[in-house]
Design a protein around this motif. Structure first.
Motif, mmCIF file in Angstrom:
data_model
loop_
_atom_site.group_PDB
_atom_site.id
_atom_site.type_symbol
_atom_site.label_atom_id
_atom_site.label_comp_id
_atom_site.label_asym_id
_atom_site.label_seq_id
_atom_site.Cartn_x
_atom_site.Cartn_y
_atom_site.Cartn_z
ATOM 1 N N LYS A 127 5.321 39.102 51.239
ATOM 2 C CA LYS A 127 6.179 38.965 50.071
ATOM 3 C C LYS A 127 7.256 40.046 50.086
ATOM 4 O O LYS A 127 7.003 41.185 50.474
ATOM 5 N N SER A 158 4.093 33.693 42.113
ATOM 6 C CA SER A 158 5.049 34.800 42.016
ATOM 7 C C SER A 158 6.072 34.815 43.139
ATOM 8 O O SER A 158 7.010 35.617 43.113
ATOM 9 N N ASN A 214 -3.476 36.140 48.260
ATOM 10 C CA ASN A 214 -2.284 36.195 47.410
ATOM 11 C C ASN A 214 -0.992 36.379 48.231
ATOM 12 O O ASN A 214 -0.127 37.186 47.884
#
Length: 407
Positions: free
Chosen positions: A107, A52, A32
């Motif tokens: 991220k 996302s 992810n």
């Protein structure tokens, strides 16, 4: 997912020929995190981000020095993507030689306590699988290149059974041999000693350039020369020399890491004559190295009488040179003179006293004195047409032998 299950998933992806993008997507789904795979120059081979993360793909990224300096071992640092400063974790792809990089991008919302290196085993497994994929793709490119080189070789040596066979095979490579074609021979010259490994890349760029700019072209390699067989667009028929010069100038700017020179054969309507255009292009290339004043391509049909000297022995050429203008060379050497170059400019510029004087930065009377001295040494008048022809030819020979530079 444990490592064993992940490895089985990677193996299945390779068995199903999902390629580098498929491997990249599997890793992204597992951890992810954004996954970017590049070649060794930073050109992006695959770019996958979770929904996302608003990180839009780029064709090429600037690899941080920490990546390039720590070759062969994982590294981490800060990278700039679309103006954003982001943390990366990088695994080099390749063993004896680095052929690419796998980057995980942290991220923005992840805290500093997040440890993406915990996914190191997954990233390492994917980097090894990607290495296999890249090497496999390179093998395919090499095989295709060998077949293409063989076809080009058959074309320029007339090694085919008939025109119909050539046209059929040409269609496989996207060539249409119904119109006029010419052959260009390109030589790549290293600008530095460590660039030999990039020759294949330069060759592929040359091929890509001609296929895009002149559809129907085909490029092959022979003895480290790039042989380009190019159709002439009908709208360029009246000025094909300048059209070709413009093409070559654009190409030179694209492969700016290399110096390149070229020879161009004559334009022929029949593919039966491609072998002749190729031979002419080779002669033009070699003579162009000696008599060209710039890096523009040398055209066989513009070389004039100088091409007649190409197959003569060096001894015969030297004897002709000495017979025609040897006394001038001797005078220049003994008196630190410049009669040879004065004569060259005088003949090349149409014997225009004023223009030649201006180019040489001398007075017209000085030029006339030099010309009189030249006539005395040669025992012949420069007003005599045959004398001028022999002298001009001898000056061309001098350039071929490296005795003078035709600036």
């Amino acid at each position: 997912m444990n490592l064993a299950d992940f490895l089985r998933k990677i193996a299945t992806a390779q068995a199903n020929s999902m390629g580098v993008p498929g491997l990249s997507r599997i890793l992204m789904n597992e951890i992810n995190m954004p996954v970017i795979i590049t070649d060794d120059k930073g050109r992006v081979l695959s770019w996958h981000c979770p929904p996302s993360v608003a990180l839009f793909p780029e064709e090429r990224i600037m690899l941080p020095s920490t990546i390039q300096n720590q070759r062969g071992i994982p590294s981490e640092g800060i990278i700039s993507l679309k103006g954003k400063k982001l943390k990366y974790f990088c695994w080099p792809i390749g063993e004896a030689k680095i052929i690419g990089y796998l980057l995980l991008i942290e991220k923005p919302e992840q805290s500093s306590e997040t440890k993406p290196l915990l996914y190191g085993q997954f990233a390492e497994a994917v980097s090894l699988a990607v290495m296999v994929e890249i090497m496999h793709q390179r093998e395919i490119v090499d095989i295709e290149k060998n077949y293409k080189d063989e076809f080009v070789r058959d074309l320029i040596f007339n090694n085919f059974d008939g025109i119909d066979e050539v046209i059929r095979l040409g269609k496989i490579w996207g060539c249409n041999f119904s119109g006029a074609h010419f052959v260009m021979v390109i030589e790549l010259l290293n600008k530095s000693s460590n660039m030999e490994a990039n020759r294949l890349e330069a060759s592929l760029n040359i091929e890509k350039f001609f296929i895009e700019k002149v559809p129907g072209s085909i490029v092959g390699e022979m003895a480290h020369f790039q042989v380009v067989i190019t159709p002439l667009p009908k709208e360029q028929a009246d000025d094909w020399h300048n059209y070709t010069r413009d093409l070559f100038a654009t190409l030179s700017s694209i492969i700016s890491d290399w110096d390149c020179i070229a020879g161009v054969g004559k334009l022929y309507e029949s593919i039966n004559m491609l072998y002749r255009s190729y031979q002419q292009a080779k002669v033009a290339l070699e003579l162009g190295k000696l008599v060209q004043h710039d890096c523009s391509p040398a055209f066989f049909d513009e070389l004039g009488a100088v091409r007649l000297f190409y197959n003569q022995s060096e001894q015969d050429l030297d004897e002709f040179y000495k017979e025609a203008i040897g006394p001038l060379e001797k005078y220049d050497q003994e008196n630190n003179g410049s009669l040879l170059m004065t004569l060259w400019h005088y003949l090349r510029d149409g014997r225009d006293i004023k223009n030649v004087s201006t180019k040489l930065f001398i007075h017209t009377n000085t030029l006339r004195y030099r010309l009189k001295k030249i006539e005395e040494l040669l025992g012949a008048s420069l007003e005599h047409e045959e004398t001028r022809f022999n002298i001009y030819a001898a000056l061309k020979v001098a350039a071929i032998l490296g005795k003078i530079e035709q600036k």
